[in-house]
Scaffold this active site. Sequence first.
Site, PDB file in Angstrom:
ATOM      1  N   ASP A  21       0.855  -1.188   0.000  1.00 51.65           N
ATOM      2  CA  ASP A  21       0.000   0.000   0.000  1.00 51.65           C
ATOM      3  C   ASP A  21       0.894   1.243   0.000  1.00 51.65           C
ATOM      4  OD1 ASP A  21      -3.199   0.568   1.206  1.00 51.65           O
ATOM      5  OD2 ASP A  21      -1.755   2.209   1.073  1.00 51.65           O
ATOM      6  N   ILE A  22       0.516   2.217  -0.823  1.00 51.13           N
ATOM      7  CA  ILE A  22       1.342   3.421  -0.985  1.00 51.13           C
ATOM      8  C   ILE A  22       1.346   4.287   0.286  1.00 51.13           C
ATOM      9  CG2 ILE A  22      -0.384   5.037  -1.921  1.00 51.13           C
ATOM     10  CD1 ILE A  22       1.661   5.649  -4.181  1.00 51.13           C
ATOM     11  N   ASN A  81     -12.636  -3.014   3.194  1.00 47.64           N
ATOM     12  CA  ASN A  81     -13.586  -1.904   3.243  1.00 47.64           C
ATOM     13  C   ASN A  81     -14.538  -2.118   2.072  1.00 47.64           C
ATOM     14  OD1 ASN A  81     -12.135  -0.845   5.397  1.00 47.64           O
ATOM     15  ND2 ASN A  81     -10.819   0.352   4.057  1.00 47.64           N
ATOM     16  N   HIS A 119     -10.310  -5.380  -2.610  1.00 48.29           N
ATOM     17  CA  HIS A 119      -8.955  -5.613  -2.082  1.00 48.29           C
ATOM     18  C   HIS A 119      -9.008  -5.976  -0.610  1.00 48.29           C
ATOM     19  CE1 HIS A 119      -9.952  -1.329  -1.886  1.00 48.29           C
ATOM     20  NE2 HIS A 119      -9.245  -1.257  -0.774  1.00 48.29           N
ATOM     21  N   PHE A 120      -8.123  -6.875  -0.231  1.00 47.89           N
ATOM     22  CA  PHE A 120      -7.919  -7.235   1.174  1.00 47.89           C
ATOM     23  C   PHE A 120      -6.714  -6.457   1.685  1.00 47.89           C
ATOM     24  CE2 PHE A 120     -10.655 -10.844   2.233  1.00 47.89           C
ATOM     25  CZ  PHE A 120     -11.133 -11.207   0.979  1.00 47.89           C
ATOM     26  N   HIS A 121      -6.903  -5.781   2.814  1.00 44.66           N
ATOM     27  CA  HIS A 121      -5.766  -5.134   3.481  1.00 44.66           C
ATOM     28  C   HIS A 121      -5.147  -6.130   4.456  1.00 44.66           C
ATOM     29  CE1 HIS A 121      -6.676  -0.745   2.661  1.00 44.66           C
ATOM     30  NE2 HIS A 121      -7.884  -1.245   2.448  1.00 44.66           N
TER      31      HIS A 121
HETATM   32  P1  5GP Z   1      -9.634   1.545   0.575  1.00 47.50           P
HETATM   33  O1  5GP Z   1      -9.792   2.798   1.361  1.00 47.50           O
HETATM   34  O2  5GP Z   1     -10.309   1.619  -0.779  1.00 47.50           O
HETATM   35  O3  5GP Z   1     -10.001   0.313   1.343  1.00 47.50           O
HETATM   36  O4  5GP Z   1      -8.078   1.378   0.337  1.00 47.50           O
HETATM   37  C1  5GP Z   1      -7.429   1.770  -0.817  1.00 47.50           C
HETATM   38  C2  5GP Z   1      -5.956   1.681  -0.504  1.00 47.50           C
HETATM   39  O5  5GP Z   1      -5.244   1.806  -1.703  1.00 47.50           O
HETATM   40  C3  5GP Z   1      -5.475   2.818   0.423  1.00 47.50           C
HETATM   41  O6  5GP Z   1      -4.930   2.244   1.602  1.00 47.50           O
HETATM   42  C4  5GP Z   1      -4.438   3.550  -0.420  1.00 47.50           C
HETATM   43  O7  5GP Z   1      -3.322   3.981   0.313  1.00 47.50           O
HETATM   44  C5  5GP Z   1      -4.071   2.534  -1.482  1.00 47.50           C
HETATM   45  N1  5GP Z   1      -3.709   3.128  -2.752  1.00 47.50           N
HETATM   46  C6  5GP Z   1      -4.397   4.073  -3.435  1.00 47.50           C
HETATM   47  N2  5GP Z   1      -3.769   4.382  -4.578  1.00 47.50           N
HETATM   48  C7  5GP Z   1      -2.648   3.612  -4.621  1.00 47.50           C
HETATM   49  C8  5GP Z   1      -1.584   3.490  -5.566  1.00 47.50           C
HETATM   50  O8  5GP Z   1      -1.526   4.143  -6.597  1.00 47.50           O
HETATM   51  N3  5GP Z   1      -0.607   2.588  -5.278  1.00 47.50           N
HETATM   52  C9  5GP Z   1      -0.627   1.830  -4.134  1.00 47.50           C
HETATM   53  N4  5GP Z   1       0.388   0.987  -3.960  1.00 47.50           N
HETATM   54  N5  5GP Z   1      -1.609   1.918  -3.241  1.00 47.50           N
HETATM   55  C10 5GP Z   1      -2.605   2.811  -3.461  1.00 47.50           C
END
Ligand code: 5GP
Length: 131
Positions: free
Chosen positions: A28-29, A84, A97-99
């Site tokens: 995750d970025i 989420n 996506h799974f965190h």
């Molecule tokens: P969400 O809030 O949708 O569950 O999580 C999306 C996740 O994707 C966030 O934790 C965010 O930091 C990550 N994310 C968003 N854009 C990028 C990207 O361009 N590259 C990477 N590696 N992660 C990303």
Amino acid sequence: MCIFCKIINQEIPAYRVYEDEQVLAFLDIKPVNPGHTLVIPKKHYQNLEEIPEEELKYLITVVKKVAYLLKTKLGLAAYNLSVNNGRAAGQEVEHLHFHLIPRDAHDQHRSWLRTTYAPGAAEEIIKKLRS
Ligand code: 5GP
Ligand code: ZN
């Protein structure tokens, strides 16, 4: 095309942790803790409702594999696994996506605030769920 599909297609760079024909895992970025990894199906599904069960079964086996990798190679004490699912739940990227979030006992992250049921409220929920 969504941002995760662009990562799959290598149009956007990412630190890839694991990859096979169906699944990709990458850092995750904006990590909650270092090593925070996202595990995604390579086919674009918005959420858990959309992904077919067989593909989900495979995806979760890879989640387990990647979690083991993080735990053993990074020496993690523990991790959170979360999805989420939907905007109100904090889903920003509309590609399932799974965190996998590394945790240790001393980090400052708190889990959800808890509430209590008013009298009869739990029974109402159960009635709806069983109807
Ligand atoms: P969400 O809030 O949708 O569950 O999580 C999306 C996740 O994707 C966030 O934790 C965010 O930091 C990550 N994310 C968003 N854009 C990028 C990207 O361009 N590259 C990477 N590696 N992660 C990303
Ligand atoms: Zn996508």
